[in-house]
Motif scaffolding. Structure first.
Motif, PDB file in Angstrom:
ATOM      1  N   GLU A  47       0.816  -1.213   0.000  1.00 22.74           N
ATOM      2  CA  GLU A  47       0.000   0.000   0.000  1.00 22.74           C
ATOM      3  C   GLU A  47       0.856   1.273   0.000  1.00 22.74           C
ATOM      4  O   GLU A  47       0.767   2.101   0.915  1.00 22.74           O
ATOM      5  N   HIS A  49       0.519   3.925  -1.542  1.00 23.48           N
ATOM      6  CA  HIS A  49      -0.259   5.156  -1.656  1.00 23.48           C
ATOM      7  C   HIS A  49      -0.926   5.547  -0.342  1.00 23.48           C
ATOM      8  O   HIS A  49      -1.635   6.553  -0.282  1.00 23.48           O
ATOM      9  N   ALA A  50      -0.705   4.762   0.707  1.00 21.43           N
ATOM     10  CA  ALA A  50      -1.218   5.134   2.027  1.00 21.43           C
ATOM     11  C   ALA A  50      -0.314   6.192   2.640  1.00 21.43           C
ATOM     12  O   ALA A  50       0.913   6.094   2.585  1.00 21.43           O
ATOM     13  N   THR A  52      -0.033   9.456   5.888  1.00 21.37           N
ATOM     14  CA  THR A  52      -0.559  10.033   7.120  1.00 21.37           C
ATOM     15  C   THR A  52      -0.869  11.507   6.897  1.00 21.37           C
ATOM     16  O   THR A  52      -0.031  12.253   6.380  1.00 21.37           O
ATOM     17  N   ARG A  65      -4.196  10.727  10.971  1.00 20.06           N
ATOM     18  CA  ARG A  65      -4.899   9.549  10.489  1.00 20.06           C
ATOM     19  C   ARG A  65      -4.259   9.137   9.163  1.00 20.06           C
ATOM     20  O   ARG A  65      -3.581   9.934   8.502  1.00 20.06           O
ATOM     21  N   VAL A  66      -4.471   7.881   8.786  1.00 24.32           N
ATOM     22  CA  VAL A  66      -3.925   7.371   7.537  1.00 24.32           C
ATOM     23  C   VAL A  66      -5.036   7.316   6.494  1.00 24.32           C
ATOM     24  O   VAL A  66      -6.144   6.842   6.782  1.00 24.32           O
ATOM     25  N   LEU A  67      -4.742   7.816   5.317  1.00 26.88           N
ATOM     26  CA  LEU A  67      -5.685   7.749   4.205  1.00 26.88           C
ATOM     27  C   LEU A  67      -4.925   7.495   2.911  1.00 26.88           C
ATOM     28  O   LEU A  67      -3.720   7.241   2.937  1.00 26.88           O
ATOM     29  N   ILE A  68      -5.636   7.561   1.787  1.00 26.19           N
ATOM     30  CA  ILE A  68      -5.060   7.160   0.511  1.00 26.19           C
ATOM     31  C   ILE A  68      -4.806   8.368  -0.390  1.00 26.19           C
ATOM     32  O   ILE A  68      -5.655   9.259  -0.507  1.00 26.19           O
ATOM     33  N   LYS A  70      -4.985  10.097  -3.687  1.00 26.84           N
ATOM     34  CA  LYS A  70      -5.890   9.916  -4.812  1.00 26.84           C
ATOM     35  C   LYS A  70      -5.266  10.288  -6.144  1.00 26.84           C
ATOM     36  O   LYS A  70      -5.583   9.715  -7.185  1.00 26.84           O
ATOM     37  N   PHE A  79      -6.404  14.142  -1.801  1.00 23.13           N
ATOM     38  CA  PHE A  79      -6.991  13.135  -0.933  1.00 23.13           C
ATOM     39  C   PHE A  79      -8.466  13.469  -0.752  1.00 23.13           C
ATOM     40  O   PHE A  79      -8.906  14.581  -1.045  1.00 23.13           O
ATOM     41  N   PHE A 101       4.609   9.935   4.010  1.00 22.55           N
ATOM     42  CA  PHE A 101       4.690   8.563   3.512  1.00 22.55           C
ATOM     43  C   PHE A 101       5.847   7.871   4.225  1.00 22.55           C
ATOM     44  O   PHE A 101       6.890   8.492   4.464  1.00 22.55           O
ATOM     45  N   TRP A 103       7.824   4.092   3.706  1.00 27.76           N
ATOM     46  CA  TRP A 103       7.940   2.807   3.030  1.00 27.76           C
ATOM     47  C   TRP A 103       9.051   2.015   3.707  1.00 27.76           C
ATOM     48  O   TRP A 103      10.234   2.155   3.382  1.00 27.76           O
TER      49      TRP A 103
END
Length: 216
Positions: A47, A49-50, A52, A65-68, A70, A79, A101, A103
């Motif tokens: 993931e 593209h996730a 914070t 919070r964690v989101l994606i 877009k 987002f 991000f 990784w």
């Protein structure tokens, strides 16, 4: 074993890490971010593209919070959330935010800071209609982050929302909003097992982007 000893005994950056030459970095951080994203996908990062999202409300307390992610283009990073959600309300009061991000598989971080604005109703509608049916059904309820007193209420609301979508597949949730964060600073961080981490920061100026190497 104490928690402190447990944490200190965990390995850090034990895996092979990719190289990063900041002198060869693109002049625009959007290009480097896109390149790192593509490398993360190719490397099998989970993931990638996730991200914070950090915001702050009128009380000044930060929230996370964690989101994606877009979308990403020369304007910035996109987002989505409900404008009446906790983060939407915070952005309404203080339209500044930070994105991060991480990784783990590559030992890479990216930090982005800047003002946030709605991307526009057409962008938001397009994003909503592209979502899976379950996501659209939940978004139609429009009560994200509020107190749920009875789980049965959630089931009833989901059933009602699903019926609305079945009756009108082009229905768009009123408060669904895609936001655009326009970066003022972007920092790329490449880990090194010997702690000689590489940090490259882009800062927006009146003349464009300025790059700076930072101490690890």
């Amino acid at each position: 074993m104490s928690m402190r000893d447990l944490l200190r005994g965990l390995p850090v950056f034990a895996q092979p890490l990719p190289a990063f030459d900041p002198d060869a970095a693109a002049p625009d951080p959007a290009d480097l971010l896109a390149a790192w994203l593509q490398e993360a996908v190719a490397a099998g990062v989970s993931e990638p593209h996730a991200m914070t999202l950090a915001t702050a409300g009128p009380d000044g307390l930060p929230d996370l919070r964690v989101l994606i992610l877009k979308d990403l283009d020369a304007e910035g990073l996109y987002f989505a959330t409900e404008s009446i959600s906790a983060k939407g309300a915070q952005l309404g009061v203080n339209p500044q935010a930070a994105l991060g991000f991480y990784w783990r598989e590559q030992g890479r971080q990216i930090r982005v800071r800047g003002p946030v604005q709605p991307a526009g109703p057409e962008v938001s509608a397009q994003d909503f209609l592209a979502r899976p049916i379950g996501s659209r059904t939940a978004s139609l309820i429009g009560r994200q982050s509020t107190v749920l007193h009875d789980p049965a209420d959630l089931a009833a609301e989901l059933s009602a929302a699903q019926a609305r979508l079945e009756a009108d597949p082009q229905l768009v949730a009123e408060h669904h909003t895609v936001y655009l964060l326009k970066p003022m600073s972007v920092e790329f961080w490449q880990a090194d097992a010997e702690r000689r981490h590489i940090r490259l920061r882009y800062r927006r100026t009146a003349d464009g982007w300025r790059t700076e190497r930072l101490w690890p």
